[in-house]
Design a protein around this motif. Structure first.
Motif: not given
Length: 79
Positions: A14-15, A18-26, A74-79
């Motif tokens: 889900s979106c 993806r946002v959580k994964m983006g934050f974790t990787l960042g 950035g991940s939220a913008i791509r959702c």
């Protein structure tokens, strides 16, 4: 290629996932870069012992939080 059984289709993350994964990787990348840059700058200033560990830890958390936030946006913008 396997055929789906009885109409069950897989869905992607889900979106929010993806946002959580983006934050974790960042956050992880920010921690690593903060350790490198903070460690070198603290050693250059002549810090040792507890002062060194506190300063590097602070730089790591700041870098991780900042980069993680931008990756999440950035991940939220791509959702």
């Amino acid at each position: 290629m396997p055929v789906p059984i009885s109409g069950q289709y897989q869905r992607g993350p889900s979106c929010w996932d993806r946002v959580k994964m983006g934050f974790t990787l960042g956050f992880c990348v920010g921690l690593a870069s903060g350790a490198l840059f903070g460690g070198f700058s603290a050693l250059r200033y002549g810090m040792r012992g507890r002062e060194l560990i506190q300063n590097v830890g602070k730089v790591m958390l700041q870098g991780g939080g900042t980069f993680g936030t931008f990756m999440a946006i950035g991940s939220a913008i791509r959702c």
